[in-house]
Design a protein around this motif. Structure first.
Motif, PDB file in Angstrom:
ATOM      1  N   LEU A  42       0.818  -1.214   0.000  1.00  0.00           N
ATOM      2  CA  LEU A  42       0.000   0.000   0.000  1.00  0.00           C
ATOM      3  C   LEU A  42       0.848   1.258   0.000  1.00  0.00           C
ATOM      4  CD1 LEU A  42      -2.689  -1.066   2.661  1.00  0.00           C
ATOM      5  CD2 LEU A  42      -2.780  -1.338   0.174  1.00  0.00           C
ATOM      6  N   ALA A  43       2.053   1.173  -0.569  1.00  0.00           N
ATOM      7  CA  ALA A  43       2.986   2.300  -0.527  1.00  0.00           C
ATOM      8  C   ALA A  43       2.473   3.517  -1.291  1.00  0.00           C
ATOM      9  CB  ALA A  43       4.346   1.873  -1.097  1.00  0.00           C
ATOM     10  N   GLY A  44       1.625   3.328  -2.268  1.00  0.00           N
ATOM     11  CA  GLY A  44       1.148   4.445  -3.080  1.00  0.00           C
ATOM     12  C   GLY A  44      -0.002   5.225  -2.472  1.00  0.00           C
ATOM     13  N   PHE A  45      -0.434   4.881  -1.280  1.00  0.00           N
ATOM     14  CA  PHE A  45      -1.587   5.545  -0.668  1.00  0.00           C
ATOM     15  C   PHE A  45      -1.145   6.395   0.520  1.00  0.00           C
ATOM     16  CE2 PHE A  45      -3.199   1.726  -2.712  1.00  0.00           C
ATOM     17  CZ  PHE A  45      -4.292   2.216  -3.419  1.00  0.00           C
ATOM     18  N   ALA A  46      -1.786   7.545   0.664  1.00  0.00           N
ATOM     19  CA  ALA A  46      -1.467   8.454   1.762  1.00  0.00           C
ATOM     20  C   ALA A  46      -2.022   7.917   3.072  1.00  0.00           C
ATOM     21  CB  ALA A  46      -2.055   9.835   1.472  1.00  0.00           C
ATOM     22  N   ALA A  47      -1.456   8.404   4.177  1.00  0.00           N
ATOM     23  CA  ALA A  47      -1.940   8.014   5.498  1.00  0.00           C
ATOM     24  C   ALA A  47      -3.412   8.394   5.657  1.00  0.00           C
ATOM     25  CB  ALA A  47      -1.105   8.687   6.579  1.00  0.00           C
ATOM     26  N   ASP A  48      -4.162   7.578   6.362  1.00  0.00           N
ATOM     27  CA  ASP A  48      -5.584   7.763   6.651  1.00  0.00           C
ATOM     28  C   ASP A  48      -6.489   7.491   5.447  1.00  0.00           C
ATOM     29  OD1 ASP A  48      -5.599   8.329   9.378  1.00  0.00           O
ATOM     30  OD2 ASP A  48      -5.154  10.439   9.041  1.00  0.00           O
ATOM     31  N   TRP A  49      -5.918   7.126   4.303  1.00  0.00           N
ATOM     32  CA  TRP A  49      -6.756   6.888   3.129  1.00  0.00           C
ATOM     33  C   TRP A  49      -7.718   5.726   3.356  1.00  0.00           C
ATOM     34  CZ3 TRP A  49      -7.910   9.872  -0.734  1.00  0.00           C
ATOM     35  CH2 TRP A  49      -8.522   9.340  -1.877  1.00  0.00           C
ATOM     36  N   PHE A  50      -7.266   4.708   4.076  1.00  0.00           N
ATOM     37  CA  PHE A  50      -8.108   3.529   4.320  1.00  0.00           C
ATOM     38  C   PHE A  50      -8.744   3.526   5.712  1.00  0.00           C
ATOM     39  CE2 PHE A  50      -5.061   1.984   1.066  1.00  0.00           C
ATOM     40  CZ  PHE A  50      -5.978   1.695   0.071  1.00  0.00           C
ATOM     41  N   THR A  51      -8.551   4.579   6.495  1.00  0.00           N
ATOM     42  CA  THR A  51      -9.205   4.654   7.797  1.00  0.00           C
ATOM     43  C   THR A  51     -10.720   4.634   7.616  1.00  0.00           C
ATOM     44  OG1 THR A  51      -7.366   5.921   8.744  1.00  0.00           O
ATOM     45  CG2 THR A  51      -9.477   6.050   9.878  1.00  0.00           C
ATOM     46  N   ASP A  52     -11.403   3.806   8.374  1.00  0.00           N
ATOM     47  CA  ASP A  52     -12.850   3.571   8.288  1.00  0.00           C
ATOM     48  C   ASP A  52     -13.234   2.739   7.077  1.00  0.00           C
ATOM     49  OD1 ASP A  52     -13.523   5.072  10.621  1.00  0.00           O
ATOM     50  OD2 ASP A  52     -13.313   6.916   9.461  1.00  0.00           O
ATOM     51  N   GLY A  53     -12.256   2.200   6.358  1.00  0.00           N
ATOM     52  CA  GLY A  53     -12.544   1.327   5.231  1.00  0.00           C
ATOM     53  C   GLY A  53     -12.756  -0.113   5.663  1.00  0.00           C
ATOM     54  N   VAL A  54     -12.985  -0.980   4.684  1.00  0.00           N
ATOM     55  CA  VAL A  54     -13.233  -2.400   4.944  1.00  0.00           C
ATOM     56  C   VAL A  54     -12.106  -3.213   4.321  1.00  0.00           C
ATOM     57  CG1 VAL A  54     -14.780  -4.350   4.563  1.00  0.00           C
ATOM     58  CG2 VAL A  54     -15.720  -2.087   5.039  1.00  0.00           C
ATOM     59  N   LEU A  55     -11.481  -4.049   5.136  1.00  0.00           N
ATOM     60  CA  LEU A  55     -10.400  -4.934   4.694  1.00  0.00           C
ATOM     61  C   LEU A  55     -10.945  -6.353   4.624  1.00  0.00           C
ATOM     62  CD1 LEU A  55      -6.713  -4.930   5.854  1.00  0.00           C
ATOM     63  CD2 LEU A  55      -8.022  -7.042   5.942  1.00  0.00           C
ATOM     64  N   THR A  56     -10.793  -6.991   3.476  1.00  0.00           N
ATOM     65  CA  THR A  56     -11.281  -8.357   3.273  1.00  0.00           C
ATOM     66  C   THR A  56     -10.101  -9.290   3.057  1.00  0.00           C
ATOM     67  OG1 THR A  56     -13.317  -7.531   2.264  1.00  0.00           O
ATOM     68  CG2 THR A  56     -12.776  -9.846   1.894  1.00  0.00           C
ATOM     69  N   TRP A  57     -10.004 -10.317   3.882  1.00  0.00           N
ATOM     70  CA  TRP A  57      -8.880 -11.251   3.789  1.00  0.00           C
ATOM     71  C   TRP A  57      -9.096 -12.205   2.618  1.00  0.00           C
ATOM     72  CZ3 TRP A  57      -4.846 -10.011   6.693  1.00  0.00           C
ATOM     73  CH2 TRP A  57      -5.063  -9.269   7.848  1.00  0.00           C
ATOM     74  N   THR A  58      -8.028 -12.461   1.875  1.00  0.00           N
ATOM     75  CA  THR A  58      -8.117 -13.355   0.710  1.00  0.00           C
ATOM     76  C   THR A  58      -7.329 -14.644   0.904  1.00  0.00           C
ATOM     77  OG1 THR A  58      -6.277 -12.126  -0.323  1.00  0.00           O
ATOM     78  CG2 THR A  58      -8.525 -11.454  -0.908  1.00  0.00           C
ATOM     79  N   SER A  59      -6.677 -14.800   2.035  1.00  0.00           N
ATOM     80  CA  SER A  59      -5.984 -16.054   2.359  1.00  0.00           C
ATOM     81  C   SER A  59      -5.842 -16.156   3.865  1.00  0.00           C
ATOM     82  CB  SER A  59      -4.608 -16.122   1.675  1.00  0.00           C
ATOM     83  OG  SER A  59      -3.716 -15.182   2.249  1.00  0.00           O
TER      84      SER A  59
END
Length: 296
Positions: A189-206
């Motif tokens: 996720l190096a191309g994303f700024a801090a807090d960009w995914f805060t309050d987002g949804v993370l889905t595990w794929t493995s």
């Protein structure tokens, strides 16, 4: 009201009957399994009901009106379809349980006597007790909208209308290291700024949590890697090397909807709704009371 087939009604009218109970459990993902308190397998209604599971039911009652009826089902974790890890992970939460009365000598003679959903589950010493709530419990919860300043839609759903498939709003990565019980150092996720995914949804794929989703509480950058803090959950735990997909987070404010997603026309909150602080405020130096919008 339960409808009994004629053949089963005739059988129940006899002095000696050969009936037992059977339960069909259907998880939210559609996977179904059957269990019975009889000592041999029973097959009916396109389901195989497994014996020797230790299933027993408590006294049940059906009330008139809108009262919520409950009944407990107790069982041992001895079936291949019931494992402690799945219960701990919440896979049985809100699952549907159908209770049948069946003539075990002629399984084709059966009646559905109750349909309920699983509420609270308690576990101890390799056993579990599941509280079954009647479908009336769905009426005992809010089913309409609240008038709040924040948006009540989920980012990307039909009411929101935002296309999360656009470039820059979705990422993928893998766990690099575990920092704390719910904090993960991740790569990708190096191309994303801090807090960009805060309050987002993370889905595990493995890994142990594959297919499950967690809410991102905080997203920070740390060099070429990112630090993700997730909302604590029960169930299988992610480990180093597990992969995931994650979507951008929305804090449900009008400002974020307008600036981050350019989706203000679909905002589902009421940003200009004055709160109690505005209703009961009084004139003081430095404040503007001109009737203008609270949110520019």
């Amino acid at each position: 009201m339960t409808t009994y087939p004629e053949s089963l009604r005739t059988h129940l009218a006899r002095d000696c009957t050969t009936v037992c109970h059977a339960w069909r459990l259907t998880r939210r993902d559609g996977e179904a399994s059957g269990y019975t308190d009889h000592d041999v397998p029973l097959a009916f209604d396109n389901t195989l009901f497994e014996p020797a599971t230790g299933f027993t039911g408590s006294e049940a009652k059906t009330s008139l009106g809108l009262a919520i009826d409950t009944v407990d089902v107790e069982g041992a974790l001895s079936s291949a379809g019931l494992v402690d890890e799945e219960i701990e992970a919440g896979l049985l939460d809100d699952a549907t349980v159908e209770t049948f009365l069946v003539n075990w000598r002629m399984p084709g003679e059966f009646a559905l006597i109750r349909r309920a959903t699983i509420g609270r589950i308690t576990r101890s010493d390799g056993r579990f007790v599941a509280e079954l709530k009647s479908r009336m419990h769905a009426l005992d919860q809010p089913n309409a909208r609240y008038l709040t300043r924040a948006c009540d839609a989920e980012l990307g759903d039909q009411r929101c209308g935002f296309d999360l498939g656009q470039a820059g709003f979705r990422g993928a990565g893998a766990v690099f290291d575990k920092i704390a019980p719910d904090a993960w150092l991740v790569a990708g996720l190096a191309g994303f700024a801090a807090d960009w995914f805060t309050d987002g949804v993370l889905t595990w794929t493995s890994g142990a949590r594959s297919g499950r989703s967690d809410r991102v509480v905080d997203h920070r950058t740390q060099g070429e890697q990112a630090l993700m803090f997730l909302l604590p959950v029960e169930g299988g735990e992610a480990t180093v090397g597990d992969t995931f997909n994650v979507v951008a987070g929305c804090d449900k404010t009008f400002a974020a909807c307008r600036a981050k997603f350019a989706n203000r026309d679909n905002f589902r909150g009421f940003p200009h709704l004055p709160g109690n602080d505005s209703a009961y405020a009084y004139v003081t130096d430095g404040l503007v009371f001109d009737g203008g919008p609270l949110v520019p």
